[in-house]
Design an enzyme around this catalytic site. Structure first.
Site, short mmCIF file in Angstrom:
data_model
loop_
_atom_site.label_atom_id
_atom_site.label_comp_id
_atom_site.label_asym_id
_atom_site.label_seq_id
_atom_site.Cartn_x
_atom_site.Cartn_y
_atom_site.Cartn_z
N TYR A 152 39.09 46.31 44.54
CA TYR A 152 39.42 46.31 43.11
C TYR A 152 38.18 46.69 42.28
CZ TYR A 152 41.42 44.26 38.78
OH TYR A 152 41.89 44.03 37.50
N LYS A 156 37.79 49.86 39.80
CA LYS A 156 37.54 49.64 38.37
C LYS A 156 36.20 50.23 37.93
CE LYS A 156 41.40 47.53 37.30
NZ LYS A 156 42.40 48.19 36.44
N1 CAA Z 1 34.19 33.39 42.15
C1 CAA Z 1 33.29 32.60 42.79
N2 CAA Z 1 33.46 32.16 44.04
C2 CAA Z 1 34.60 32.50 44.67
C3 CAA Z 1 35.58 33.33 44.08
C4 CAA Z 1 35.33 33.77 42.76
N3 CAA Z 1 36.20 34.56 42.10
N4 CAA Z 1 36.57 33.52 44.97
C5 CAA Z 1 36.23 32.85 46.08
N5 CAA Z 1 35.05 32.22 45.90
C6 CAA Z 1 34.34 31.38 46.88
C7 CAA Z 1 35.20 30.15 47.26
O1 CAA Z 1 35.01 29.11 46.30
C8 CAA Z 1 34.62 29.81 48.62
O2 CAA Z 1 33.38 29.15 48.44
P1 CAA Z 1 32.89 28.04 49.54
O3 CAA Z 1 32.72 28.82 50.81
O4 CAA Z 1 31.64 27.52 48.94
O5 CAA Z 1 34.00 27.00 49.60
C9 CAA Z 1 34.33 31.19 49.22
O6 CAA Z 1 34.23 32.08 48.11
C10 CAA Z 1 35.42 31.67 50.14
O7 CAA Z 1 36.66 31.56 49.46
P2 CAA Z 1 37.97 31.00 50.20
O8 CAA Z 1 37.68 29.77 50.99
O9 CAA Z 1 39.06 30.90 49.15
O10 CAA Z 1 38.24 32.19 51.22
P3 CAA Z 1 39.62 32.84 51.66
O11 CAA Z 1 39.29 33.85 52.69
O12 CAA Z 1 40.63 31.77 51.96
O13 CAA Z 1 40.16 33.58 50.33
C11 CAA Z 1 39.99 35.04 48.45
C12 CAA Z 1 39.35 34.57 49.74
C13 CAA Z 1 41.35 35.72 48.74
C14 CAA Z 1 39.04 36.06 47.84
C15 CAA Z 1 40.27 33.84 47.49
O14 CAA Z 1 39.12 33.02 47.44
C16 CAA Z 1 40.58 34.29 46.09
O15 CAA Z 1 41.71 34.68 45.82
N6 CAA Z 1 39.57 34.25 45.20
C17 CAA Z 1 39.73 34.73 43.85
C18 CAA Z 1 39.27 36.16 43.75
C19 CAA Z 1 39.33 36.60 42.33
O16 CAA Z 1 38.53 36.17 41.50
N7 CAA Z 1 40.29 37.49 41.98
C20 CAA Z 1 40.52 37.91 40.65
C21 CAA Z 1 42.02 38.12 40.47
S1 CAA Z 1 42.45 38.44 38.78
C22 CAA Z 1 41.93 40.01 38.55
O17 CAA Z 1 41.61 40.75 39.43
C23 CAA Z 1 41.89 40.49 37.14
C24 CAA Z 1 40.53 40.94 36.81
O18 CAA Z 1 40.34 42.14 36.61
C25 CAA Z 1 39.47 39.97 36.65
P1 NAI Z 2 50.52 42.50 35.91
O1 NAI Z 2 50.60 42.35 37.37
O2 NAI Z 2 51.09 41.45 35.02
O3 NAI Z 2 51.19 43.89 35.47
C1 NAI Z 2 50.88 45.09 36.13
C2 NAI Z 2 52.03 46.05 35.95
O4 NAI Z 2 51.68 47.27 36.64
C3 NAI Z 2 53.35 45.55 36.55
O5 NAI Z 2 54.42 45.74 35.62
C4 NAI Z 2 53.52 46.40 37.79
O6 NAI Z 2 54.89 46.63 38.13
C5 NAI Z 2 52.82 47.70 37.36
N1 NAI Z 2 52.40 48.51 38.50
C6 NAI Z 2 51.67 48.11 39.56
N2 NAI Z 2 51.52 49.12 40.44
C7 NAI Z 2 52.18 50.19 39.91
C8 NAI Z 2 52.40 51.51 40.35
N3 NAI Z 2 51.94 51.95 41.53
N4 NAI Z 2 53.10 52.35 39.56
C9 NAI Z 2 53.60 51.92 38.38
N5 NAI Z 2 53.44 50.66 37.91
C10 NAI Z 2 52.74 49.81 38.67
O7 NAI Z 2 48.98 42.74 35.61
P2 NAI Z 2 48.15 42.65 34.24
O8 NAI Z 2 47.29 41.46 34.32
O9 NAI Z 2 49.02 42.86 33.09
O10 NAI Z 2 47.17 43.91 34.44
C11 NAI Z 2 47.23 45.08 33.66
C12 NAI Z 2 45.94 45.85 33.88
O11 NAI Z 2 44.83 45.10 33.42
C13 NAI Z 2 45.64 46.16 35.35
O12 NAI Z 2 45.07 47.45 35.45
C14 NAI Z 2 44.63 45.11 35.72
O13 NAI Z 2 43.83 45.53 36.78
C15 NAI Z 2 43.85 45.02 34.42
N6 NAI Z 2 43.11 43.79 34.25
C16 NAI Z 2 43.75 42.58 34.26
C17 NAI Z 2 43.04 41.43 34.09
C18 NAI Z 2 43.67 40.08 34.11
O14 NAI Z 2 42.91 39.11 34.17
N7 NAI Z 2 44.98 39.96 34.07
C19 NAI Z 2 41.57 41.46 33.87
C20 NAI Z 2 41.01 42.80 33.89
C21 NAI Z 2 41.76 43.90 34.07
#
Ligand code: CAA
Ligand code: NAI
Length: 244
Positions: A152, A156
């Protein structure tokens, strides 16, 4: 009515930030295409909103032919495209050592290639009209990196490079190109994260809360409006200063 008479495509417009954007753009007078692969949610959104000025087009942004057809249908329906919000995105989070090749490629295909496909197809029309606003969606993860997001963050960060390159190419054609970098925003994407990580992370945000989809929609609106006509090649952080 900052977008009166304008035609906008919002990819990923059926849910989350995209849906909030469609709603906001309608309030400001635009006609809007929800370009999404979530058919049920897209059709439901049209019913909930204004069927006169909203059109749902099913598209997979990672598929070039699907994008071509979506852009053509938009032009057939509304005659032009003024605004492109490249907002569709997915996550497939895993630690580096556990990330599969499929996790990596799927995220690159949607989040990076998808933005390339949509912009290339739409830019052809914008160049012809010598007018356009292209707004890409990057993320705090693309700027600062994030645990579990090799795929990701790569996509990005790539979007920031494309935004700046397109600003240099397309400025002379009357097209503004910018990006928004949201912080953690309350949508399904974030709700999938482990609860304890959400709590730890929220505590580090100076504003002490996650973003709302409307916070991001308002940033897209500003960049799509004439008020931002001298803002170009910029990455606007809307993140509560999480990384300050
Ligand atoms: N920030 C800081 N530390 C984190 C972290 C994060 N975002 N994610 C995981 N860690 C740490 C955990 O706390 C853990 O620490 P310890 O070893 O000290 O306990 C270590 O990393 C390993 O994590 P897990 O035990 O959870 O490992 P796993 O293999 O079971 O899962 C994972 C890994 C799938 C990455 C899971 O931890 C996870 O989902 N983390 C969140 C990742 C994240 O921040 N995603 C953002 C999603 S929203 C988004 O993407 C929008 C955007 O643009 C911001
Ligand atoms: P969401 O999961 O609520 O919505 C995403 C939408 O994109 C859904 O309607 C899904 O059907 C559509 N989509 C996914 N793959 C597709 C494809 N191949 N073709 C057409 N449509 C598709 O996610 P959210 O949070 O609204 O995210 C919107 C944007 O903002 C994404 O680009 C995400 O990476 C970005 N973003 C989100 C953050 C957050 O914390 N939610 C933080 C930073 C960035």
């Amino acid at each position: 009515m900052r977008l009166e008479g304008k035609v906008a495509i919002v990819t990923g417009g059926a849910n989350g930030i995209g849906y909030a954007t469609v709603t906001r753009f309608l309030e400001e007078g635009a006609s809007v295409v929800i370009a999404d692969y979530a058919k049920e949610a897209g059709e439901e959104a049209v019913k909930m909103l204004d069927p006169e000025r909203v059109l749902f087009i099913e598209v997979d942004v990672s598929d070039r032919e699907s994008v071509k057809a979506m852009v053509q249908k938009t032009v057939d329906q509304f005659g032009r495209i003024d605004i492109l919000i490249n907002n569709a995105g997915i996550t497939r989070d895993a630690m580096l050592t556990k990330m599969t090749e499929t996790d990596f490629q799927e995220v690159l295909n949607v989040n990076l290639n998808g933005v390339f496909h949509c912009t290339q197809e739409v830019a052809l029309h914008m160049v012809e009209n010598q007018y356009g606003k292209i707004i890409n969606t990057t993320s705090v993860s693309g700027v600062y990196g994030n645990v579990g997001q090799t795929n990701y963050a790569a996509a990005k960060a790539g979007i920031i490079g494309m935004t700046k390159s397109w600003a240099k190419e397309l400025g002379r054609k009357g097209i503004n190109v910018n990006a928004v970098a949201p912080g953690f925003t309350l949508t399904e994407m974030v709700k999938k994260m482990p609860k304890e990580i959400i709590e730890k992370m929220t505590a580090t945000i100076p504003l002490q809360r996650m973003g709302k989809p409307e916070d991001i929609a308002n940033a897209y609106l500003f960049l799509a409006s004439e008020e931002a006509s001298y803002v170009h090649g910029h990455v606007l952080h809307v993140d509560g200063a999480i990384m300050m």
